[in-house]
Design an enzyme around this catalytic site. Sequence first.
Site, PDB file in Angstrom:
ATOM      1  N   HIS A  48       0.851  -1.204   0.000  1.00 21.71           N
ATOM      2  CA  HIS A  48       0.000   0.000   0.000  1.00 21.71           C
ATOM      3  C   HIS A  48       0.884   1.251   0.000  1.00 21.71           C
ATOM      4  O   HIS A  48       0.669   2.192   0.757  1.00 21.71           O
ATOM      5  CB  HIS A  48      -0.986  -0.025   1.172  1.00 21.71           C
ATOM      6  CG  HIS A  48      -2.059  -1.057   0.993  1.00 21.71           C
ATOM      7  ND1 HIS A  48      -3.328  -0.752   0.571  1.00 21.71           N
ATOM      8  CD2 HIS A  48      -2.017  -2.402   1.108  1.00 21.71           C
ATOM      9  CE1 HIS A  48      -4.042  -1.865   0.470  1.00 21.71           C
ATOM     10  NE2 HIS A  48      -3.263  -2.884   0.796  1.00 21.71           N
ATOM     11  N   TYR A 311       3.514  -5.200   9.652  1.00 15.46           N
ATOM     12  CA  TYR A 311       3.455  -3.746   9.536  1.00 15.46           C
ATOM     13  C   TYR A 311       4.568  -3.126  10.387  1.00 15.46           C
ATOM     14  O   TYR A 311       5.159  -2.125  10.019  1.00 15.46           O
ATOM     15  CB  TYR A 311       2.079  -3.202   9.954  1.00 15.46           C
ATOM     16  CG  TYR A 311       0.933  -3.629   9.043  1.00 15.46           C
ATOM     17  CD1 TYR A 311       1.081  -4.677   8.140  1.00 15.46           C
ATOM     18  CD2 TYR A 311      -0.296  -3.000   9.090  1.00 15.46           C
ATOM     19  CE1 TYR A 311       0.037  -5.079   7.313  1.00 15.46           C
ATOM     20  CE2 TYR A 311      -1.351  -3.388   8.255  1.00 15.46           C
ATOM     21  CZ  TYR A 311      -1.178  -4.436   7.379  1.00 15.46           C
ATOM     22  OH  TYR A 311      -2.206  -4.834   6.563  1.00 15.46           O
TER      23      TYR A 311
HETATM   24  C1  HEM Z   1      -0.207 -11.467   5.911  1.00 17.22           C
HETATM   25  C2  HEM Z   1      -0.943 -10.665   5.135  1.00 17.22           C
HETATM   26  C3  HEM Z   1      -0.575  -9.221   4.915  1.00 17.22           C
HETATM   27  C4  HEM Z   1       0.662  -8.651   4.805  1.00 17.22           C
HETATM   28  C5  HEM Z   1       2.016  -9.328   4.833  1.00 17.22           C
HETATM   29  C6  HEM Z   1       0.457  -7.232   4.651  1.00 17.22           C
HETATM   30  C7  HEM Z   1       1.472  -6.290   4.507  1.00 17.22           C
HETATM   31  C8  HEM Z   1       1.308  -4.935   4.601  1.00 17.22           C
HETATM   32  C9  HEM Z   1       2.355  -3.977   4.818  1.00 17.22           C
HETATM   33  C10 HEM Z   1       3.830  -4.318   4.922  1.00 17.22           C
HETATM   34  C11 HEM Z   1       1.786  -2.743   4.884  1.00 17.22           C
HETATM   35  C12 HEM Z   1       2.498  -1.411   5.128  1.00 17.22           C
HETATM   36  C13 HEM Z   1       2.622  -1.188   6.646  1.00 17.22           C
HETATM   37  C14 HEM Z   1       3.356   0.088   6.999  1.00 17.22           C
HETATM   38  O1  HEM Z   1       4.526   0.249   6.636  1.00 17.22           O
HETATM   39  O2  HEM Z   1       2.743   0.935   7.680  1.00 17.22           O
HETATM   40  C15 HEM Z   1       0.375  -2.921   4.694  1.00 17.22           C
HETATM   41  C16 HEM Z   1      -0.556  -1.919   4.659  1.00 17.22           C
HETATM   42  C17 HEM Z   1      -1.903  -2.124   4.424  1.00 17.22           C
HETATM   43  N1  HEM Z   1      -2.577  -3.319   4.364  1.00 17.22           N
HETATM   44 FE1  HEM Z   1      -1.755  -5.113   4.553  1.00 17.22          FE
HETATM   45  N2  HEM Z   1      -0.889  -6.967   4.652  1.00 17.22           N
HETATM   46  C18 HEM Z   1      -1.558  -8.154   4.807  1.00 17.22           C
HETATM   47  C19 HEM Z   1      -2.925  -8.328   4.868  1.00 17.22           C
HETATM   48  C20 HEM Z   1      -3.857  -7.339   4.648  1.00 17.22           C
HETATM   49  C21 HEM Z   1      -5.276  -7.559   4.622  1.00 17.22           C
HETATM   50  C22 HEM Z   1      -6.003  -8.878   4.863  1.00 17.22           C
HETATM   51  C23 HEM Z   1      -5.840  -6.353   4.369  1.00 17.22           C
HETATM   52  C24 HEM Z   1      -7.325  -6.137   4.262  1.00 17.22           C
HETATM   53  C25 HEM Z   1      -7.974  -5.252   4.962  1.00 17.22           C
HETATM   54  C26 HEM Z   1      -4.775  -5.363   4.248  1.00 17.22           C
HETATM   55  C27 HEM Z   1      -4.920  -4.000   4.017  1.00 17.22           C
HETATM   56  C28 HEM Z   1      -3.897  -3.067   4.120  1.00 17.22           C
HETATM   57  C29 HEM Z   1      -4.094  -1.631   3.979  1.00 17.22           C
HETATM   58  C30 HEM Z   1      -5.401  -0.907   3.659  1.00 17.22           C
HETATM   59  C31 HEM Z   1      -2.838  -1.042   4.197  1.00 17.22           C
HETATM   60  C32 HEM Z   1      -2.499   0.454   4.127  1.00 17.22           C
HETATM   61  C33 HEM Z   1      -2.326   1.044   5.531  1.00 17.22           C
HETATM   62  C34 HEM Z   1      -1.791   2.458   5.413  1.00 17.22           C
HETATM   63  O3  HEM Z   1      -2.355   3.230   4.629  1.00 17.22           O
HETATM   64  O4  HEM Z   1      -0.807   2.760   6.098  1.00 17.22           O
HETATM   65  N3  HEM Z   1      -3.590  -6.018   4.430  1.00 17.22           N
HETATM   66  N4  HEM Z   1       0.090  -4.267   4.533  1.00 17.22           N
END
Ligand code: HEM
Length: 320
Positions: A48, A311
């Site tokens: 993201h 995260y």
């Molecule tokens: C094991 C599964 C997942 C991994 C490895 C993953 C990984 C990540 C990582 C690395 C980030 C950035 C975090 C940061 O630096 O602040 C992120 C952000 C995000 N993820 Fe995931 N994610 C997973 C599952 C999901 C799921 C199931 C959703 C569904 C709701 C999701 C929705 C989001 C959203 C909307 C963001 C953006 C948050 C922001 O704007 O800072 N993720 N994810």
Amino acid sequence: MRSLCFGIGALSLALLASPAMAQEAQPEQLIDALNAVFGAHAKMRAAHTKGICVKGNFTPTAEAAALSKAPLFAAPVPLVGRFSLGGGNPAAPDNQKDNVRGIALHFQLPDGGVSDLVMVSAPIFVAKTPEQFLELLTIVAGKDKDKLDAFFKANPETTRQGAWLKARPTPASYATADYYGVHTFALINAKGDRQPIKWKAEPVGGFVGLSDQEAEGKGMDFYAAELNERFAKGPAEFNLYAVLGQPGDQDDDPTSEWPADRKSVKMGTISITGLENDAACDVAIFDPNALAGGIEASKNDKILPMRSLDYAVSFGRRTN
Ligand code: HEM
């Protein structure tokens, strides 16, 4: 190469069957795999990556407090939020149909704490477990189409999110997409009653999409300008619903939806009023497990606890 809304990945069939893959996926492995697919971009999120920081407020309905004792359901609270595109490409195209749009919210509580809600524009995720997600990312990173096809054949649930997104128009705006919490949570009220739920947010004006031709004409970068113009006229508003689970509804599988006839209760209105400095969104993580008392995460879902760990790794690397 088939486009994957979250990731992309690679691992040989031999490795898939190896004892190493039977082990639990580690958070660093998942971030490394995301970087292998999308590149490691200094000072940026591993997923993201492309996004816009915003601010606003949340106003609960009168019914909300009967379901949850969380302070955000007792009185209006300010919020900081971030709209984003799935995947780790900082130049991800706004007009890609089969990518998720994200909305992440810090509800700012009266005691100075936050309760977070992190949703995407599909009701399902691409993997049921961290291990399955790691395999998928590794295979996509390897760019071997035959291995990817074999993986999808052996793991059909990992194709559901892409199919869901492809069957709908591309959202015309971050403000006109609907968003889903994907996992199961529970709401606990002042009497201690516990209700399993899934989150869903719908734009007050309804979903507005673009035809494939319109999306192509918009180009890769139109969401930021569209939001700016929109905020000059008024807020972007979403109705937040708790979809009520029934006994027997699964609470461990983010690749699977509940039956469509489940009732919803409107919990409040999310009003996004304007842009916010990126620093307000980048100073911490939007953590799906940072929850006020009165909201609890399912203990059976393996993806949900892994998200906080991942995260934190991404945060540690982007703030170094
Ligand atoms: C094991 C599964 C997942 C991994 C490895 C993953 C990984 C990540 C990582 C690395 C980030 C950035 C975090 C940061 O630096 O602040 C992120 C952000 C995000 N993820 Fe995931 N994610 C997973 C599952 C999901 C799921 C199931 C959703 C569904 C709701 C999701 C929705 C989001 C959203 C909307 C963001 C953006 C948050 C922001 O704007 O800072 N993720 N994810």
